[in-house]
Design a protein around this motif. Structure first.
Motif, PDB file in Angstrom:
ATOM      1  N   SER A 196      13.469   1.501  38.269  1.00  0.00           N
ATOM      2  CA  SER A 196      14.581   1.033  39.094  1.00  0.00           C
ATOM      3  C   SER A 196      14.228  -0.261  39.827  1.00  0.00           C
ATOM      4  CB  SER A 196      14.992   2.122  40.083  1.00  0.00           C
ATOM      5  OG  SER A 196      13.948   2.403  40.986  1.00  0.00           O
ATOM      6  N   LEU A 197      12.946  -0.512  40.066  1.00  0.00           N
ATOM      7  CA  LEU A 197      12.572  -1.759  40.746  1.00  0.00           C
ATOM      8  C   LEU A 197      12.871  -2.959  39.855  1.00  0.00           C
ATOM      9  CD1 LEU A 197       9.190  -1.053  42.569  1.00  0.00           C
ATOM     10  CD2 LEU A 197      11.510  -0.932  43.425  1.00  0.00           C
TER      11      LEU A 197
ATOM     12  N   ALA B 185      16.553  -3.295  39.856  1.00  0.00           N
ATOM     13  CA  ALA B 185      17.027  -3.823  41.135  1.00  0.00           C
ATOM     14  C   ALA B 185      16.827  -5.327  41.184  1.00  0.00           C
ATOM     15  CB  ALA B 185      16.296  -3.144  42.290  1.00  0.00           C
TER      16      ALA B 185
ATOM     17  N   ASP C 251      19.398  -6.871  39.102  1.00  0.00           N
ATOM     18  CA  ASP C 251      20.676  -6.669  39.778  1.00  0.00           C
ATOM     19  C   ASP C 251      20.883  -7.707  40.880  1.00  0.00           C
ATOM     20  OD1 ASP C 251      22.976  -4.716  40.170  1.00  0.00           O
ATOM     21  OD2 ASP C 251      22.146  -4.815  42.197  1.00  0.00           O
ATOM     22  N   LEU C 252      19.775  -8.114  41.507  1.00  0.00           N
ATOM     23  CA  LEU C 252      19.855  -9.088  42.599  1.00  0.00           C
ATOM     24  C   LEU C 252      19.812 -10.517  42.078  1.00  0.00           C
ATOM     25  CD1 LEU C 252      17.559  -7.134  45.037  1.00  0.00           C
ATOM     26  CD2 LEU C 252      19.969  -7.616  45.398  1.00  0.00           C
ATOM     27  N   GLY C 253      19.913 -10.658  40.754  1.00  0.00           N
ATOM     28  CA  GLY C 253      20.076 -11.988  40.196  1.00  0.00           C
ATOM     29  C   GLY C 253      18.845 -12.591  39.553  1.00  0.00           C
TER      30      GLY C 253
ATOM     31  N   GLN D 192      11.668 -14.275  36.458  1.00  0.00           N
ATOM     32  CA  GLN D 192      11.552 -14.164  37.915  1.00  0.00           C
ATOM     33  C   GLN D 192      11.150 -12.758  38.323  1.00  0.00           C
ATOM     34  OE1 GLN D 192      15.540 -15.701  38.553  1.00  0.00           O
ATOM     35  NE2 GLN D 192      14.715 -17.369  39.805  1.00  0.00           N
TER      36      GLN D 192
ATOM     37  N   LEU E 160       2.975  -6.100  41.729  1.00  0.00           N
ATOM     38  CA  LEU E 160       2.726  -4.660  41.728  1.00  0.00           C
ATOM     39  C   LEU E 160       1.646  -4.279  40.717  1.00  0.00           C
ATOM     40  CD1 LEU E 160       6.338  -3.288  42.186  1.00  0.00           C
ATOM     41  CD2 LEU E 160       4.475  -3.285  43.836  1.00  0.00           C
TER      42      LEU E 160
ATOM     43  N   ASP F 283      -2.768  -5.148  48.468  1.00  0.00           N
ATOM     44  CA  ASP F 283      -1.700  -4.784  49.402  1.00  0.00           C
ATOM     45  C   ASP F 283      -0.764  -3.743  48.814  1.00  0.00           C
ATOM     46  OD1 ASP F 283      -2.818  -6.582  51.002  1.00  0.00           O
ATOM     47  OD2 ASP F 283      -1.128  -7.966  51.129  1.00  0.00           O
ATOM     48  N   ALA F 284      -0.566  -3.795  47.504  1.00  0.00           N
ATOM     49  CA  ALA F 284       0.401  -2.885  46.890  1.00  0.00           C
ATOM     50  C   ALA F 284      -0.217  -1.529  46.577  1.00  0.00           C
ATOM     51  CB  ALA F 284       0.967  -3.517  45.620  1.00  0.00           C
TER      52      ALA F 284
ATOM     53  N   ASN G  22      26.412  -5.889  42.837  1.00  0.00           N
ATOM     54  CA  ASN G  22      25.109  -5.432  43.300  1.00  0.00           C
ATOM     55  C   ASN G  22      25.112  -3.922  43.413  1.00  0.00           C
ATOM     56  OD1 ASN G  22      24.925  -8.431  44.969  1.00  0.00           O
ATOM     57  ND2 ASN G  22      23.202  -7.703  43.753  1.00  0.00           N
ATOM     58  N   THR G  23      23.922  -3.358  43.295  1.00  0.00           N
ATOM     59  CA  THR G  23      23.794  -1.914  43.220  1.00  0.00           C
ATOM     60  C   THR G  23      22.944  -1.379  44.357  1.00  0.00           C
ATOM     61  OG1 THR G  23      23.873  -2.125  40.822  1.00  0.00           O
ATOM     62  CG2 THR G  23      23.141  -0.008  41.678  1.00  0.00           C
TER      63      THR G  23
ATOM     64  N   PHE H 202      20.669   1.732  44.714  1.00  0.00           N
ATOM     65  CA  PHE H 202      20.121   2.714  43.787  1.00  0.00           C
ATOM     66  C   PHE H 202      19.919   4.059  44.474  1.00  0.00           C
ATOM     67  CE2 PHE H 202      19.280  -1.285  41.881  1.00  0.00           C
ATOM     68  CZ  PHE H 202      19.307  -1.057  40.526  1.00  0.00           C
TER      69      PHE H 202
ATOM     70  N   ASP I 127      17.341   5.968  44.339  1.00  0.00           N
ATOM     71  CA  ASP I 127      16.044   6.042  45.031  1.00  0.00           C
ATOM     72  C   ASP I 127      15.823   4.792  45.887  1.00  0.00           C
ATOM     73  OD1 ASP I 127      15.655   4.146  43.102  1.00  0.00           O
ATOM     74  OD2 ASP I 127      13.863   5.026  42.237  1.00  0.00           O
TER      75      ASP I 127
ATOM     76  N   ALA J 140      15.126   1.910  45.488  1.00  0.00           N
ATOM     77  CA  ALA J 140      14.429   0.852  44.738  1.00  0.00           C
ATOM     78  C   ALA J 140      14.060  -0.332  45.619  1.00  0.00           C
ATOM     79  CB  ALA J 140      15.273   0.398  43.544  1.00  0.00           C
ATOM     80  N   LEU J 141      13.565  -0.068  46.814  1.00  0.00           N
ATOM     81  CA  LEU J 141      13.072  -1.162  47.655  1.00  0.00           C
ATOM     82  C   LEU J 141      11.716  -1.605  47.113  1.00  0.00           C
ATOM     83  CD1 LEU J 141      13.954   0.260  51.174  1.00  0.00           C
ATOM     84  CD2 LEU J 141      15.254  -1.339  49.771  1.00  0.00           C
ATOM     85  N   PHE J 142      11.448  -2.913  47.184  1.00  0.00           N
ATOM     86  CA  PHE J 142      10.180  -3.428  46.666  1.00  0.00           C
ATOM     87  C   PHE J 142       9.059  -3.064  47.636  1.00  0.00           C
ATOM     88  CE2 PHE J 142      13.440  -6.543  45.168  1.00  0.00           C
ATOM     89  CZ  PHE J 142      13.505  -6.039  43.884  1.00  0.00           C
ATOM     90  N   PRO J 143       8.094  -2.245  47.189  1.00  0.00           N
ATOM     91  CA  PRO J 143       7.085  -1.737  48.123  1.00  0.00           C
ATOM     92  C   PRO J 143       6.140  -2.816  48.637  1.00  0.00           C
ATOM     93  CG  PRO J 143       6.572  -1.067  45.877  1.00  0.00           C
ATOM     94  CD  PRO J 143       7.919  -1.708  45.835  1.00  0.00           C
ATOM     95  N   HIS J 144       6.014  -3.934  47.883  1.00  0.00           N
ATOM     96  CA  HIS J 144       5.044  -4.949  48.298  1.00  0.00           C
ATOM     97  C   HIS J 144       5.660  -5.972  49.250  1.00  0.00           C
ATOM     98  CE1 HIS J 144       7.251  -6.416  44.874  1.00  0.00           C
ATOM     99  NE2 HIS J 144       6.815  -7.635  45.062  1.00  0.00           N
TER     100      HIS J 144
ATOM    101  N   TYR K 113      15.721 -10.948  49.162  1.00  0.00           N
ATOM    102  CA  TYR K 113      15.292 -11.154  47.770  1.00  0.00           C
ATOM    103  C   TYR K 113      16.354 -11.881  46.929  1.00  0.00           C
ATOM    104  CZ  TYR K 113      13.133 -10.161  43.256  1.00  0.00           C
ATOM    105  OH  TYR K 113      12.567 -10.283  42.017  1.00  0.00           O
ATOM    106  N   GLY K 114      17.581 -11.380  46.987  1.00  0.00           N
ATOM    107  CA  GLY K 114      18.652 -11.985  46.189  1.00  0.00           C
ATOM    108  C   GLY K 114      18.893 -13.438  46.572  1.00  0.00           C
TER     109      GLY K 114
ATOM    110  N   MET L  62      16.622 -15.436  47.924  1.00  0.00           N
ATOM    111  CA  MET L  62      15.479 -16.215  47.468  1.00  0.00           C
ATOM    112  C   MET L  62      15.666 -16.599  45.997  1.00  0.00           C
ATOM    113  SD  MET L  62      11.590 -14.979  46.855  1.00  0.00           S
ATOM    114  CE  MET L  62      12.127 -14.038  45.434  1.00  0.00           C
ATOM    115  N   ILE L  63      16.087 -15.594  45.195  1.00  0.00           N
ATOM    116  CA  ILE L  63      16.311 -15.859  43.773  1.00  0.00           C
ATOM    117  C   ILE L  63      17.398 -16.920  43.596  1.00  0.00           C
ATOM    118  CG2 ILE L  63      17.159 -14.827  41.627  1.00  0.00           C
ATOM    119  CD1 ILE L  63      14.323 -13.953  42.330  1.00  0.00           C
TER     120      ILE L  63
ATOM    121  N   ARG M 289      20.410  -5.195  51.538  1.00  0.00           N
ATOM    122  CA  ARG M 289      19.894  -6.029  50.462  1.00  0.00           C
ATOM    123  C   ARG M 289      20.982  -6.331  49.440  1.00  0.00           C
ATOM    124  NH1 ARG M 289      15.187  -3.920  46.509  1.00  0.00           N
ATOM    125  NH2 ARG M 289      16.891  -2.586  45.833  1.00  0.00           N
ATOM    126  N   ALA M 290      21.863  -5.347  49.217  1.00  0.00           N
ATOM    127  CA  ALA M 290      22.942  -5.571  48.252  1.00  0.00           C
ATOM    128  C   ALA M 290      24.044  -6.431  48.866  1.00  0.00           C
ATOM    129  CB  ALA M 290      23.496  -4.231  47.783  1.00  0.00           C
TER     130      ALA M 290
END
Lengths: 313, 339
Positions: free
Chosen positions: A213-214, A217, A220-222, A227, A236, A311-312, B79-80, B82, B84, B86-90, B99-100, B102-103, B147-148
């Motif tokens: 899902s990461l 996601a 999904d965020l473009g 990227q 990661l 860190d991860a 945008n979704t 999720f 779970d 789906a947050l970026f852990p790092h 994030y979006g 930045m992209i 985030r979405a």
């Protein structure tokens, strides 16, 4: 009284080893940790310390007798051009092997972690581990034959009419030679092949823990796939990449067999250690050489930590 | 007006499994649309088809009139959120939200300002420096929403976003989501298996079963006038009565639905259907009884038919094994359009 409530409240009275350990968890921990701690503490760290101590001794150049007064003279010898040459050559080879291993291992690890299921996953593990079951020497000699002038690789290049390309490559000074099997490129190829499993498995383990899902996601965020790789997958997977590179880097730093069989006769650190402590009887210099990989790995890990590679975790 | 999302004959097959099977659907702009169904009914696959994570085996999907066939997820203005999260852990919370942006190439200062603003909207100001692992489930869910939403999508897709929260928090988030949707005016498509959630939040609900849409309508329609047996049973656990029972109760020979809360207990008399209480399930605000009908009397209910009755907490409860009469308003017996 009903049938449900019948019987004693305790199944069996009395002691037994398990009961004692259950009541005293610290004792259990001690029992579990004592053998590995003894091994690591005395045998491993002890001999490492003995090695370090030897590097501060010096050798009398005329009599060949070891002088046990602490000195940095032996380390000074490392800085001689011939010895520095060995160190730089080894470092450059280790770095090149590590970078190439990451490049080859990542796609394989990614496939295994994200797509392979059931039977394909088993096949993946088998494919990665199988080479580890056979002798290292057999593999290295097999590569010598593959890379030899009349070997299958040269034959294949001739066969598809690209023999000139191989010859052109082999004429490049520094990486070429008479044939691949006596060129630094040959050494490099064999190193990459032999250490590859140690790079694939940690990367695969790291990617395995990245939920699909990461990746979705990020898209999904473009983020384009490139990227997503740069901003999500790579950071990661980095702990796995670093773990793998510790293997490939340090194994290449210390290896003394592959450069003897495949490649030019130029010396690497491992070979220098082997020769100095053996035939030359210069144990202090061998010890000083052996310290180099330890220091290099220490610096490498420090930089990796500073760059946030862990860190991860 | 063009629909925000429209499906025409959309199917998604995984080998022999028809996850989505010939779905036609129109979701209006600015609507809060719920996709309701049990697991495996195809609702999540529909959501993933809109997002672009899945490609339809057949049919056409349009976003605001434009076909998205062959368009990867990162080129769709949706945008979704999720399941779970789906947050970026790092990344810390602020970088997750940004994030979006930045992209999209928004400068650092600007994207951090907007991310901070979005966190403020989600009642999480000052949380930017934390890592997702340091947040509670409810907070993570808000971060995922921020985030979405910070990308100002034309459609927001939510995949069971409240599933991992405990009951109290879930009810609170239902209210907040509804309020949020009204405020931002973005089309929300919400996937859930919880009929209460769908009915309380959505403007319209689509009920899914076996990859097909059973019924689309506003919550009241879906609840009170279910079209099929599946909808009657899944939404509100209605009594689904076979044709012979319906006829016995004075209706046509067709499948019908009778809401348990529409049935009342009466003293045992000849003129009403009578049965024996076989079980009672305490639900807090009410108790759900199952009554096995005896047959005979003025009504022609076949003996053995079981009818569920919801008795409010303030009413007296008969004992299990006791005989009771049942009564209901004739309008409560809703004849189903399709079997």
């Amino acid at each position: 009284m009903t049938a449900v409530a019948e019987g004693a409240p305790v199944r069996e009275a009395g002691g037994g080893l398990s009961d004692t350990l259950w009541r005293r968890p610290r004792l259990l921990l001690l029992l579990l940790l004592a053998p590995p701690l003894l091994w690591l503490g005395i045998i491993y760290l002890g001999s490492l310390f003995a090695l370090l101590a030897q590097s501060f001794f010096s050798i009398d150049e005329f009599s060949g007798v070891i002088d046990r007064t602490p000195t940095l003279k032996t380390y000074g010898e490392l800085l001689r051009p011939a010895n520095l040459d060995i160190i730089w050559r080894t470092l450059a080879m280790s770095a090149a092997v590590t970078v190439a291993s990451v490049g080859v291992a990542f796609p394989i690890a990614y496939y295994a972690a994200r797509y392979a299921r059931g039977r394909w996953k088993a096949l993946f593990y088998l494919g990665v581990m199988l080479p580890l079951w056979s002798s290292y020497l057999v593999k290295v000699y097999a590569w010598k034959l593959i890379l030899a002038k009349e070997g299958i690789l040269g034959w294949a290049f001739e066969g598809v009419g690209l023999g000139w390309l191989l010859d052109a490559f082999l004429s490049v000074p520094g990486i070429g030679g008479n044939s691949l099997s006596v060129s630094p490129t040959g050494t490099f190829i064999v190193f990459v092949y032999v250490w590859l499993p140690y790079m694939i498995l940690p990367i695969q383990a790291a990617l395995e823990r990245v939920p699909g899902s990461l990746v979705e996601a990020s898209g999904d965020l473009g983020a384009s796939p490139a990227q997503t790789f740069r901003h999500v997958l790579w950071p990661l997977a980095l702990p796995g990449v670093v773990a793998g590179s510790i293997f490939t880097f340090s194994l290449t730093l210390g290896d003394y067999i592959i450069p003897q069989i495949v490649g030019t006769s130029a010396r690497f650190i491992g070979l220098a250690v082997y020769q100095y402590q053996g035939t030359a009887g210069n144990v202090p210099l061998a010890a000083a050489f052996a310290v180099v990989p330890i220091v290099v790995m220490g610096i490498y890990l420090w930089i990796a930590k500073r760059m946030g590679a862990f860190d991860a975790l | 007006m063009t629909a925000a999302v429209s499906f025409r004959g959309v199917s998604r097959h995984f080998g022999p499994v028809r996850a989505v099977d010939g779905v036609d659907l129109d979701i209006a702009e600015g609507e809060f649309f719920a996709m309701l169904g049990p697991s495996g009914s195809g609702k999540t696959t529909c959501l993933r088809l809109i997002a672009g994570f899945e490609r339809p085996t057949a049919g056409d999907i349009r976003l605001f009139g434009q076909s998205v066939a062959g368009l990867p997820p990162y080129k769709r203005a949706v945008n979704t959120v999720f399941q779970d999260y789906a947050l970026f852990p790092h990344l810390n919370v602020l970088d997750n939200v940004a994030y979006g942006l930045m992209i999209a190439g928004v400068g650092k200062a600007e994207r951090h300002r907007r991310a901070e603003e979005a966190l403020g909207l989600m009642a999480l100001p000052g949380y930017g420096a934390r890592k997702p692992s340091e947040l509670s489930g409810g907070q993570r869910q808000r971060v995922a929403l921020a985030r979405a939403l910070v990308n100002r999508p034309r459609v927001l897709l939510l995949d069971e976003p409240l599933g991992a929260l405990d009951l109290k928090l879930r009810e609170q988030m239902q209210d907040e989501l509804k309020t949020l949707q009204r405020r931002v005016g973005i089309t929300f498509v919400f996937v859930t298996h919880d009929q209460g959630e769908a009915l309380s939040m959505a403007d319209r609900v689509a009920v899914f079963s076996d990859g097909r849409i059973q019924q689309v309508g506003n919550p009241d329609e879906v609840y009170r006038r279910p079209r099929t047996r599946f909808v009657a049973d899944f939404v509100g656990s209605s009594n689904v009565l076979p044709p012979e029972v319906t006829r016995g109760l004075g209706g046509p020979a067709a499948w019908a639905s009778l809401r348990p809360e529409s049935v009342v207990l009466t003293p045992v008399k000849d003129v009403v259907p009578v049965g024996v209480v076989t079980s009672a399930r305490y639900l807090g605000s009410a108790t759900r009884l199952v009554v096995r009908m005896e047959g005979g009397g003025a009504h022609g209910v076949p003996p053995g038919t079981e009818i569920a009755v919801l008795v409010g907490a303030e009413r007296a409860l008969p004992e299990v094994g006791g005989r009771v009469g049942l009564a209901w308003n004739p309008e409560a017996l809703h004849v189903l359009e399709a079997a």
